[in-house]
Scaffold this active site. Structure first.
Site, PDB file in Angstrom:
ATOM      1  N   HIS A  34       0.736  -1.347   0.082  1.00 58.19           N
ATOM      2  CA  HIS A  34       0.226   0.039  -0.124  1.00 58.19           C
ATOM      3  C   HIS A  34       0.944   1.264   0.185  1.00 58.19           C
ATOM      4  O   HIS A  34       2.027   1.391   0.457  1.00 58.19           O
ATOM      5  CB  HIS A  34      -1.152  -0.111   1.247  1.00 58.19           C
ATOM      6  CG  HIS A  34      -0.151   0.203   2.378  1.00 58.19           C
ATOM      7  ND1 HIS A  34       0.367  -1.143   3.173  1.00 58.19           N
ATOM      8  CD2 HIS A  34       0.277   1.219   3.342  1.00 58.19           C
ATOM      9  CE1 HIS A  34       0.864  -0.760   4.217  1.00 58.19           C
ATOM     10  NE2 HIS A  34       0.839   0.810   4.446  1.00 58.19           N
ATOM     11  N   HIS A 115       5.477   6.316  -1.258  1.00 56.36           N
ATOM     12  CA  HIS A 115       6.387   4.961  -1.510  1.00 56.36           C
ATOM     13  C   HIS A 115       5.597   3.783  -1.072  1.00 56.36           C
ATOM     14  O   HIS A 115       4.291   3.780  -0.628  1.00 56.36           O
ATOM     15  CB  HIS A 115       7.550   5.121  -0.431  1.00 56.36           C
ATOM     16  CG  HIS A 115       7.194   4.942   0.828  1.00 56.36           C
ATOM     17  ND1 HIS A 115       6.774   5.980   1.693  1.00 56.36           N
ATOM     18  CD2 HIS A 115       7.152   3.926   1.940  1.00 56.36           C
ATOM     19  CE1 HIS A 115       6.392   5.599   2.939  1.00 56.36           C
ATOM     20  NE2 HIS A 115       6.978   4.249   3.151  1.00 56.36           N
TER      21      HIS A 115
END
Length: 172
Positions: A34, A115
């Site tokens: 995620h 990220h």
């Protein structure tokens, strides 16, 4: 209860990322790959209902967009965390900003660095070996993003979806 707000990439992208995570990330079994828009925060039932209304407004006003992942990077020396860097876009930045203003609780612990974590909680030697190997690989991933998710943490530490918010959908 602990909540967070994340973007889950598409299944093919998750599969690619999990090929790293299952070996190097102790949180592999706790949450799928995620991109965190809002890190974990505490909220009671009344607060979460208010935030859900806000999240519906945000989703209504957001158009689908693409993300590009093109580099392996690290948060060292702060932590021995290795991640896939997601190019910062106006859409990502705006989403994150909106989830840190108004009725949303908590301050940021870190600045927003889009990220997807692939390795964390590594010893110094593990970090050096793994980063040296992974950083040599060419990473070129693109994904269409059309939703974000409010997630919450169960008693066993696993994060699960509380509600999904689709971009441009007219919520009432």
């Amino acid at each position: 209860m602990k909540y967070g707000i994340v973007i889950f990439p598409s299944k093919p992208i998750q599969d690619k990322i999990n090929s790293y995570r299952k070996r190097y990330d102790p949180h592999y079994a706790l949450i799928p790959p995620h991109l965190t828009l809002k890190e974990e925060f505490e909220a009671d039932d009344d607060q979460i209902e208010t935030l859900i209304t806000e999240l519906k407004h945000i989703a209504n006003e957001t158009e689908p967009f693409s993300i590009n992942v093109n580099k392996v990077s690290t948060f060292a020396p702060v932590t021995n965390t290795i991640y896939l860097k997601v190019e910062q876009t106006k859409e990502l930045f705006d989403l994150s900003e909106r989830m840190h203003t108004g009725k949303f609780p908590g301050e940021r612990t870190y600045s927003f660095v889009p990220h997807i974590t692939i390795a964390q909680k590594l010893s110094d030697d593990e970090y050096s070996d793994i980063y040296g190997s992974i950083s040599m690989q060419d990473v070129q991933l693109e994904d269409k993003i059309d939703r974000f998710n409010l997630v919450y943490q169960l008693d066993n530490g696993i994060w699960t979806v509380y509600e999904t918010f689709v971009f441009g959908k007219e919520y009432v």
